[in-house]
Motif scaffolding. Structure first.
Motif, mmCIF file in Angstrom:
data_model
loop_
_atom_site.group_PDB
_atom_site.id
_atom_site.type_symbol
_atom_site.label_atom_id
_atom_site.label_comp_id
_atom_site.label_asym_id
_atom_site.label_seq_id
_atom_site.Cartn_x
_atom_site.Cartn_y
_atom_site.Cartn_z
ATOM 1 N N ASP A 86 43.562 43.862 28.712
ATOM 2 C CA ASP A 86 43.384 43.173 29.995
ATOM 3 C C ASP A 86 42.110 42.334 30.031
ATOM 4 O O ASP A 86 41.978 41.438 30.868
ATOM 5 C CB ASP A 86 43.359 44.184 31.146
ATOM 6 N N TRP A 87 41.160 42.639 29.142
ATOM 7 C CA TRP A 87 39.923 41.868 29.099
ATOM 8 C C TRP A 87 40.164 40.545 28.376
ATOM 9 O O TRP A 87 40.768 40.507 27.314
ATOM 10 C CB TRP A 87 38.822 42.632 28.367
ATOM 11 N N HIS A 88 39.682 39.469 28.958
ATOM 12 C CA HIS A 88 39.767 38.160 28.325
ATOM 13 C C HIS A 88 38.366 37.567 28.286
ATOM 14 O O HIS A 88 37.776 37.279 29.335
ATOM 15 C CB HIS A 88 40.730 37.242 29.090
ATOM 16 N N ASN A 89 37.843 37.433 27.070
ATOM 17 C CA ASN A 89 36.465 36.959 26.915
ATOM 18 C C ASN A 89 35.499 37.819 27.729
ATOM 19 O O ASN A 89 34.585 37.310 28.390
ATOM 20 C CB ASN A 89 36.343 35.490 27.318
ATOM 21 N N ASP A 90 35.727 39.132 27.700
ATOM 22 C CA ASP A 90 34.867 40.117 28.366
ATOM 23 C C ASP A 90 34.869 39.989 29.882
ATOM 24 O O ASP A 90 33.924 40.425 30.554
ATOM 25 C CB ASP A 90 33.425 40.035 27.846
ATOM 26 N N MET A 91 35.919 39.418 30.444
ATOM 27 C CA MET A 91 36.049 39.344 31.892
ATOM 28 C C MET A 91 37.452 39.789 32.286
ATOM 29 O O MET A 91 38.416 39.609 31.536
ATOM 30 C CB MET A 91 35.766 37.925 32.394
ATOM 31 N N VAL A 92 37.544 40.391 33.472
ATOM 32 C CA VAL A 92 38.842 40.846 33.953
ATOM 33 C C VAL A 92 38.843 40.815 35.474
ATOM 34 O O VAL A 92 37.805 41.018 36.118
ATOM 35 C CB VAL A 92 39.159 42.278 33.447
ATOM 36 N N SER A 93 39.998 40.542 36.042
ATOM 37 C CA SER A 93 40.182 40.584 37.486
ATOM 38 C C SER A 93 41.143 41.714 37.821
ATOM 39 O O SER A 93 42.079 41.999 37.058
ATOM 40 C CB SER A 93 40.749 39.254 37.998
ATOM 41 N N SER A 94 40.906 42.361 38.953
ATOM 42 C CA SER A 94 41.791 43.455 39.358
ATOM 43 C C SER A 94 43.223 42.977 39.543
ATOM 44 O O SER A 94 44.173 43.763 39.433
ATOM 45 C CB SER A 94 41.285 44.079 40.656
ATOM 46 N N GLU A 95 43.392 41.692 39.820
ATOM 47 C CA GLU A 95 44.739 41.160 40.031
ATOM 48 C C GLU A 95 45.586 41.237 38.765
ATOM 49 O O GLU A 95 46.812 41.106 38.835
ATOM 50 C CB GLU A 95 44.647 39.715 40.519
ATOM 51 N N ALA A 96 44.940 41.468 37.615
ATOM 52 C CA ALA A 96 45.693 41.603 36.374
ATOM 53 C C ALA A 96 46.422 42.936 36.301
ATOM 54 O O ALA A 96 47.391 43.075 35.542
ATOM 55 C CB ALA A 96 44.753 41.467 35.174
ATOM 56 N N VAL A 97 45.981 43.921 37.091
ATOM 57 C CA VAL A 97 46.593 45.253 37.015
ATOM 58 C C VAL A 97 47.053 45.780 38.372
ATOM 59 O O VAL A 97 47.886 46.687 38.436
ATOM 60 C CB VAL A 97 45.612 46.265 36.378
ATOM 61 N N LEU A 98 46.494 45.235 39.477
ATOM 62 C CA LEU A 98 46.854 45.708 40.810
ATOM 63 C C LEU A 98 46.966 44.526 41.767
ATOM 64 O O LEU A 98 46.100 43.643 41.775
ATOM 65 C CB LEU A 98 45.789 46.677 41.353
ATOM 66 N N ARG A 121 39.980 42.441 46.054
ATOM 67 C CA ARG A 121 39.966 41.993 44.659
ATOM 68 C C ARG A 121 38.627 42.354 44.017
ATOM 69 O O ARG A 121 37.613 42.481 44.702
ATOM 70 C CB ARG A 121 40.153 40.472 44.574
ATOM 71 N N ILE A 122 38.654 42.487 42.700
ATOM 72 C CA ILE A 122 37.428 42.775 41.950
ATOM 73 C C ILE A 122 37.396 41.886 40.714
ATOM 74 O O ILE A 122 38.398 41.765 39.996
ATOM 75 C CB ILE A 122 37.365 44.252 41.502
ATOM 76 N N HIS A 123 36.252 41.257 40.482
ATOM 77 C CA HIS A 123 35.999 40.572 39.223
ATOM 78 C C HIS A 123 34.990 41.418 38.451
ATOM 79 O O HIS A 123 33.997 41.881 39.022
ATOM 80 C CB HIS A 123 35.409 39.175 39.441
ATOM 81 N N ALA A 124 35.215 41.610 37.161
ATOM 82 C CA ALA A 124 34.297 42.413 36.352
ATOM 83 C C ALA A 124 33.898 41.654 35.098
ATOM 84 O O ALA A 124 34.731 41.011 34.450
ATOM 85 C CB ALA A 124 34.933 43.746 35.977
ATOM 86 N N LEU A 125 32.621 41.746 34.783
ATOM 87 C CA LEU A 125 32.054 41.138 33.578
ATOM 88 C C LEU A 125 31.543 42.253 32.679
ATOM 89 O O LEU A 125 30.666 43.024 33.072
ATOM 90 C CB LEU A 125 30.911 40.187 33.961
ATOM 91 N N ALA A 139 32.105 42.521 40.855
ATOM 92 C CA ALA A 139 32.017 41.799 42.127
ATOM 93 C C ALA A 139 33.216 42.178 42.976
ATOM 94 O O ALA A 139 34.365 41.966 42.573
ATOM 95 C CB ALA A 139 31.992 40.293 41.883
ATOM 96 N N HIS A 140 32.962 42.766 44.154
ATOM 97 C CA HIS A 140 34.025 43.191 45.061
ATOM 98 C C HIS A 140 34.215 42.100 46.116
ATOM 99 O O HIS A 140 33.348 41.892 46.968
ATOM 100 C CB HIS A 140 33.666 44.523 45.714
ATOM 101 N N LEU A 141 35.328 41.423 46.049
ATOM 102 C CA LEU A 141 35.562 40.229 46.858
ATOM 103 C C LEU A 141 36.244 40.579 48.179
ATOM 104 O O LEU A 141 37.275 41.273 48.187
ATOM 105 C CB LEU A 141 36.438 39.231 46.094
ATOM 106 N N PRO A 142 35.708 40.089 49.307
ATOM 107 C CA PRO A 142 36.365 40.311 50.596
ATOM 108 C C PRO A 142 37.602 39.424 50.725
ATOM 109 O O PRO A 142 37.705 38.367 50.093
ATOM 110 C CB PRO A 142 35.290 39.916 51.609
ATOM 111 N N ARG A 143 38.522 39.851 51.555
ATOM 112 C CA ARG A 143 39.786 39.136 51.716
ATOM 113 C C ARG A 143 39.574 37.708 52.201
ATOM 114 O O ARG A 143 40.319 36.792 51.836
ATOM 115 C CB ARG A 143 40.678 39.901 52.689
ATOM 116 N N GLN A 144 38.532 37.500 53.020
ATOM 117 C CA GLN A 144 38.329 36.179 53.606
ATOM 118 C C GLN A 144 37.695 35.176 52.649
ATOM 119 O O GLN A 144 37.549 33.998 52.987
ATOM 120 C CB GLN A 144 37.457 36.282 54.867
ATOM 121 N N LEU A 145 37.309 35.614 51.445
ATOM 122 C CA LEU A 145 36.720 34.679 50.494
ATOM 123 C C LEU A 145 37.796 33.717 50.002
ATOM 124 O O LEU A 145 38.817 34.130 49.438
ATOM 125 C CB LEU A 145 36.110 35.432 49.309
ATOM 126 N N GLY A 146 37.564 32.426 50.208
ATOM 127 C CA GLY A 146 38.575 31.427 49.900
ATOM 128 C C GLY A 146 38.768 31.190 48.418
ATOM 129 O O GLY A 146 38.002 31.669 47.566
#
Length: 384
Positions: A86-98, A121-125, A139-146
């Motif tokens: 699931d990691w791509h270039n050492d980065m992953v988004s929660s949307e890849a699994v959930l 959503r979560i972005h991880a480095l 990074a834990h992203l709020p729903r309202q983040l565009g």
């Protein structure tokens, strides 16, 4: 929010300027995360598969969030589901699994994030990984983040990634070099009057004094293999040895006294203590520093206790000669009853002498008394 060029240059400068400090990475990340006030960040070291954190520093949140987060951290749904692919270039988004809706309606997020923007959503480095431990910025992203802000954040994480990875590896490299650069240690090791040697985590002897070299040649309880790895001998001694050394790694306290049993004579006393009192280093690299830690082992062989030890104990503890002789036998590994028999005194007299020594030293147990006496003997000057 600062313009991109400004925050990028400030981030890199601050990151490498504070590389050896205990709060390294925190200053640079504080400035970085301040550009996204609605996003809760976490700089952390954890075992992903079991949701266990060994280091965590949150940003853009208060102490109440930190408390709420770790009340339910074991329920975090995202880390255990991330697979290596699931990691791509050492980065992953929660949307890849959930899916965001699925993530937002878990018990974990309901407890920790419901009043803080409904994170979905979560972005991880991934900054560094070794064994079960992963150092990462989440990074834990709020729903309202565009969509535009989300894309900018992803690009910002991609920008800091190589700098974070380089800085982290450099911190570990500096620690390894500090651990290996000990030009004066052999000198003070040779000044110890009893067998002493330094071990790495594989129980390999890195250096030893003359007394230790002589001890290994004749000892029936410890030996060296061709790689200089210490091998315990004798029934039950392997467990004692493992416990003594394991107890010293990562602890500031002396492990001991531990006694290795001999077939014919009195037991051999063993004390181990960590040598990890090093210059400052970042808290976040602690879980990865174990390979560089070392332990100093003192051996108290009754046959090699230095001359003058009894008088050294008399002065250090303000005790009588007979009490010092008893304490010396206790240090050698004898029980109180065995020591009394060897010295030709009654067990009742030995108990009274021990009570008197405890009273004068302010200690509460025979173990503490023996430990302090051992430390005193190890600091005693060599016989002329």
């Amino acid at each position: 929010m600062k313009d991109r060029e400004t925050w990028q240059s400030e981030f890199v400068a601050e990151l490498f300027a504070n590389l050896t400090k205990r709060d390294a990475f925190v200053g640079a990340l504080s400035n970085f995360t301040s550009n996204w006030r609605d996003v809760i960040f976490g700089w952390q070291v954890m075992q992903v598969g079991v949701n266990e954190w060994s280091f965590a520093k949150p940003f853009n949140c208060d102490d109440a969030f930190y408390r709420d987060f770790f009340e339910v951290a074991h329920l975090h749904p995202f880390p255990p589901q991330v697979k290596p692919s699931d990691w791509h270039n050492d980065m992953v988004s929660s949307e890849a699994v959930l899916a965001p809706e699925e993530l937002a309606h878990t018990e974990f997020f309901d407890h920790a994030f419901r009043s803080r923007g409904n994170c979905d959503r979560i972005h991880a480095l991934r900054v560094y990984e070794k064994g079960p431990n992963v150092a990462a910025l989440a990074a834990h992203l709020p729903r309202q983040l565009g969509e535009r802000e989300t894309s900018e954040l992803w690009q910002a994480l991609a920008f800091i990634k190589p700098f974070m990875q380089s800085a982290y590896r450099l911190s570990l490299e500096l620690q390894e070099r500090q651990a290996r650069a000990r030009p004066t240690e052999q000198f003070w090791l040779d000044r110890l009057p009893t067998p002493a040697f330094v071990l790495d985590r594989n129980h390999r002897v890195l250096m030893m004094n003359r007394e230790a070299a002589a001890f290994f040649q004749t000892s029936e309880v410890l030996a060296l293999d061709p790689r200089s790895v210490v091998l315990p001998r004798g029934k039950g001694n392997a467990k004692v040895w493992q416990s003594a050394v394991a107890g010293a790694f990562g602890s500031a306290r002396i492990s001991g006294p531990n006694y290795l049993r001999t077939a014919t004579g009195p037991p051999i006393g063993l004390f181990a203590q960590s040598m990890s009192q090093e210059p400052e280093h970042p808290y976040s690299i602690d879980p990865f520093r174990q390979d560089y830690q070392e332990v100093l082992v003192h051996v108290l062989d009754p046959a090699q206790v230095p001359r003058g030890s009894s008088s050294a104990l008399e002065g250090a503890f303000d005790i009588s000669r007979s009490e010092a002789r008893l304490l010396l036998e206790l240090v050698s590994g004898l029980s109180l009853r065995e020591a009394a028999g060897k010295l030709g005194i009654s067990y009742h007299t030995a108990r009274n002498q021990r009570a008197n020594m405890l009273s004068k030293s302010g200690l509460r147990s025979q173990t503490s008394l023996v430990c302090r006496a051992t430390s005193t003997l190890l600091k005693s000057p060599l016989p002329e």
